[in-house]
Design an enzyme around this catalytic site. Structure first.
Site, PDB file in Angstrom:
ATOM      1  N   SER A  74       0.799  -1.223  -0.166  1.00 59.02           N
ATOM      2  CA  SER A  74      -0.067  -0.004   0.120  1.00 59.02           C
ATOM      3  C   SER A  74       0.613   1.377  -0.333  1.00 59.02           C
ATOM      4  O   SER A  74       1.684   1.468  -0.956  1.00 59.02           O
ATOM      5  CB  SER A  74      -0.690  -0.676   1.127  1.00 59.02           C
ATOM      6  OG  SER A  74      -2.327   0.846   1.146  1.00 59.02           O
ATOM      7  N   ASP A 187      -4.998  -4.203  -2.458  1.00 55.43           N
ATOM      8  CA  ASP A 187      -4.103  -3.973  -1.334  1.00 55.43           C
ATOM      9  C   ASP A 187      -3.586  -4.830  -0.467  1.00 55.43           C
ATOM     10  O   ASP A 187      -3.974  -5.694   0.069  1.00 55.43           O
ATOM     11  CB  ASP A 187      -4.933  -2.949  -0.534  1.00 55.43           C
ATOM     12  CG  ASP A 187      -4.126  -2.508   0.442  1.00 55.43           C
ATOM     13  OD1 ASP A 187      -3.564  -2.736   0.976  1.00 55.43           O
ATOM     14  OD2 ASP A 187      -3.812  -1.313   0.473  1.00 55.43           O
TER      15      ASP A 187
END
Length: 290
Positions: A74, A187
């Site tokens: 991320s 993610d």
């Protein structure tokens, strides 16, 4: 600005650039892969909270702690890729202070997510000094999550790093998933909140993990930002057992008071990262001495 002031500013920039180049030569030699200490750095996710990673990197560089590799998920993937590419820390500092959420995201009409990260592509191509894994100045690993299997997917060695970073930042529901290499990816924090296992796979003998934990349980959420914050907390608690055994040292900057969208708190986030890294310096220096 007068001509003399411009010349003085130009000389200052040149001096800083020479200093940075000299420091990188000391830390990373000729770029042939030799790394003293074989220390890997694994950077966790947290949207704007990832700015704290910059403070950690500042302290490591100031104290001449070389990295064998750097991995991220991320926002940690974004910071890891930028640093591995050779983007100077002062440049990352400048960008962090100006960055807005709209720089990397835009609303979209889609069944797969509320937002698109198309803008992130251009942002990353400006941010990174080089774009391909094989050209990175420090070995880089970016972890995303396979939406079908739920397993972490490690990108390293070869190929364009930008799509991998976008995939690692695709928080499900908020961003549309990224289709890459025959997989639908979201993610990386969904599978591995801090990519310490990835640093091991890239050859690190010692792994420093930076976890952007939110250890205070909030009141019941009343808006979208609070819902996202709470989801981060739950996710971190669930994925911790998967990555902590791979970490020799875990840094947890004190950032409980900052939400996922705290882009206006750059100075405080950087300072929190610095303090966490400074507290861990004796142990990291002992690894180098040994």
């Amino acid at each position: 600005m007068s001509d003399s002031e411009e010349q003085s500013a130009a000389r200052a920039r040149q001096t800083r650039q020479r200093g940075e180049a000299s420091l990188w030569r000391f830390l990373y030699g000729s770029g042939d892969g030799y790394r003293r200490g074989r220390i890997g750095l694994a950077l966790g996710g947290g949207f704007a909270r990832g700015i704290a990673h910059l403070g950690v990197l500042q302290v490591l560089e100031e104290n001449r702690i070389p990295l064998a590799c750097i991995t991220g998920v991320s926002s940690g993937a974004m910071m890891a890729a930028a640093y591995a590419s050779g983007t100077p820390l002062h440049r990352l500092d400048e960008l962090a202070r100006r960055m807005k959420f709209k720089d990397v995201a835009g609303w979209t009409i889609s069944k797969m997510g509320l937002m698109t990260s198309d803008r992130m592509d251009a942002f990353l191509r400006r941010l990174l000094a080089v774009h391909r894994f094989e050209d990175m100045r420090i070995p880089l690993g970016v972890v995303a999550c396979d939406l079908k299997t739920g397993e972490p997917v490690l990108f390293s060695q070869r190929g364009d790093a930008v799509p991998a970073v976008r995939a690692s930042c695709a928080y499900p529901g908020l961003f549309r998933p990224i289709a890459l290499d025959g997989r639908l990816l979201v993610d990386g924090g969904m599978a591995e909140d801090v990519p310490a296992p990835a640093a091991r796979k890239l050859g690190a003998a010692k792994v420093v993990a930076v976890s952007l934990e939110m250890d205070e349980v909030p009141d019941d959420p009343t808006n979208l930002a609070q819902v996202i914050n709470r989801c981060f907390q739950i996710l971190q608690a669930q994925t911790g057992p998967t990555w902590r055994p791979s970490a020799d040292l875990v840094l947890t900057p004190k950032i409980n008071s900052f939400g996922w969208d705290s882009f206006d708190q750059t100075e405080r986030l950087i300072e929190a990262g610095r303090r966490a890294a400074e507290a861990a310096l004796p142990e990291m220096k002992s690894w180098l001495a040994g």
